[in-house]
Design a protein around this motif. Structure first.
Motif, PDB file in Angstrom:
ATOM      1  N   GLY A   2       0.814  -1.200   0.000  1.00  0.00           N
ATOM      2  CA  GLY A   2       0.000   0.000   0.000  1.00  0.00           C
ATOM      3  C   GLY A   2       0.852   1.255   0.000  1.00  0.00           C
ATOM      4  O   GLY A   2       2.067   1.221  -0.194  1.00  0.00           O
TER       5      GLY A   2
ATOM      6  N   THR B 294       2.809   4.634   1.364  1.00  0.00           N
ATOM      7  CA  THR B 294       3.754   4.773   2.476  1.00  0.00           C
ATOM      8  C   THR B 294       3.944   6.225   2.890  1.00  0.00           C
ATOM      9  O   THR B 294       4.982   6.587   3.415  1.00  0.00           O
TER      10      THR B 294
ATOM     11  N   GLU C 232      -0.680   7.843   5.738  1.00  0.00           N
ATOM     12  CA  GLU C 232      -0.875   6.393   5.827  1.00  0.00           C
ATOM     13  C   GLU C 232      -0.096   5.808   6.999  1.00  0.00           C
ATOM     14  O   GLU C 232      -0.588   4.914   7.701  1.00  0.00           O
ATOM     15  N   GLN C 233       1.104   6.314   7.223  1.00  0.00           N
ATOM     16  CA  GLN C 233       1.868   5.847   8.374  1.00  0.00           C
ATOM     17  C   GLN C 233       1.148   6.193   9.678  1.00  0.00           C
ATOM     18  O   GLN C 233       1.085   5.364  10.601  1.00  0.00           O
TER      19      GLN C 233
ATOM     20  N   GLU D 287      -2.042   6.556  10.228  1.00  0.00           N
ATOM     21  CA  GLU D 287      -3.198   5.676  10.400  1.00  0.00           C
ATOM     22  C   GLU D 287      -2.765   4.286  10.837  1.00  0.00           C
ATOM     23  O   GLU D 287      -3.390   3.659  11.704  1.00  0.00           O
TER      24      GLU D 287
ATOM     25  N   SER E 273       5.759  12.187  -0.286  1.00  0.00           N
ATOM     26  CA  SER E 273       4.887  12.556   0.826  1.00  0.00           C
ATOM     27  C   SER E 273       5.467  13.716   1.622  1.00  0.00           C
ATOM     28  O   SER E 273       4.744  14.641   2.019  1.00  0.00           O
TER      29      SER E 273
END
Length: 287
Positions: A64, A66, A70-71, A73, A202
């Protein structure tokens, strides 16, 4: 362990008593749970904790997205799974940015926040900002990493040491050997370049976020005690931002290590451990 559909490798602090306060250690871009080995051992009489290899790094395959969101969550779900009380959260570099987002979203899960060279947006254009911009650019980023991978290992190893540590010559032999072993192992990961590029993108996106949705806005919402740690020889995060960072968090103290680089928890673990204990001891609610 399975968390949010991802098979995470998670390490424990050895020999920590089960009744100690819980802690979570979050590594940065290109790092792994092993970045916290020295600090974890020094604090195993103060806290019990876990350190995951985030997706695409260490021994956890890329699964998925990175990015920072997302980290954060994933870390929320890991904390909910592992602990039944708020934890002391430690974050380095990109892991620091993810930890800030975590603490802003779920203050009920975070007892204190220790940030080592967190990747907060910097107002000045720097060499590291240009580097992340290059990595995040389609075609350019993968090409840069591919060209770097063709260099002899010893050349890449010495360059990595110089980039990450303030004074590589002062590293203990076992630290240097462990770092070399991890870099050699990382060369065998088929997902390493993609994870690095996605992480850089990101970080770049977070620096371009609107003011109300930026990591600085998240920092202003963090109410727990915060320990900020910056190194004077950090080549990836400009330590001049440390005063702005201290003002941004409502309840923050600052440790500045003039001789340290980007991973003070590896390079000067005794000083970092001492500051963490002082943070906990000066705030009775953190015991």
């Amino acid at each position: 362990m399975p968390v949010a559909g991802v098979e995470l490798l998670v390490r424990d602090i050895p020999d920590a008593q089960p009744d100690l306060p819980p802690a979570l250690f979050v590594h940065g871009l290109g790092g792994s749970s092993l970045n916290w080995t020295a600090l974890g051992l020094l604090l195993n009489g103060t806290i019990r904790g876990i350190a995951p290899d985030l997706p695409g790094f260490g021994r956890t395959p890329l699964q998925g997205a990175t990015g920072i969101a997302e980290q954060a969550e994933l870390l929320i779900q890991l904390l909910e799974r592992e602990f039944d009380e708020p934890a002391h959260v430690f974050g380095n570099s990109m892991g620091g940015a993810s930890s800030v987002a975590l603490a802003a979203q779920r203050p009920d899960l975070v007892k204190s926040l220790t940030l080592v060279s967190p990747a907060l947006p910097h107002p000045r254009v720097s060499a590291s900002a240009l580097w992340f911009t290059a990595l995040a650019t389609p075609r350019i980023g993968p090409a840069v990493l591919e060209r770097t991978a063709r260099l002899p290992f010893n050349q890449r190893f010495e360059a990595s040491l110089a980039l990450v540590f303030g004074d590589p010559r002062a590293l203990a032999p076992e630290v240097r050997a462990a770092y070399e072993q991890e870099l050699r192992r990382r060369d065998t990961d088929p997902w390493g370049r993609q994870a690095t590029v996605e992480g850089a993108r990101s970080i770049l996106r977070s620096s371009l976020a609107r003011r109300g949705r930026s990591l600085w806005a998240d920092a202003a919402r963090v109410e727990c005690p915060v320990l900020l740690i910056y190194g004077g020889k950090d080549r990836l995060v400009d330590a001049r931002i440390r005063m702005k960072a201290q003002r941004a968090f409502p309840n923050a103290r600052l440790l500045y290590l003039p001789r340290s680089g980007h991973v003070a928890q590896m390079e000067h673990p005794d000083e970092v451990a001492r500051a963490v204990r002082q943070l906990i001891e000066s705030n009775p609610q953190l015991d």
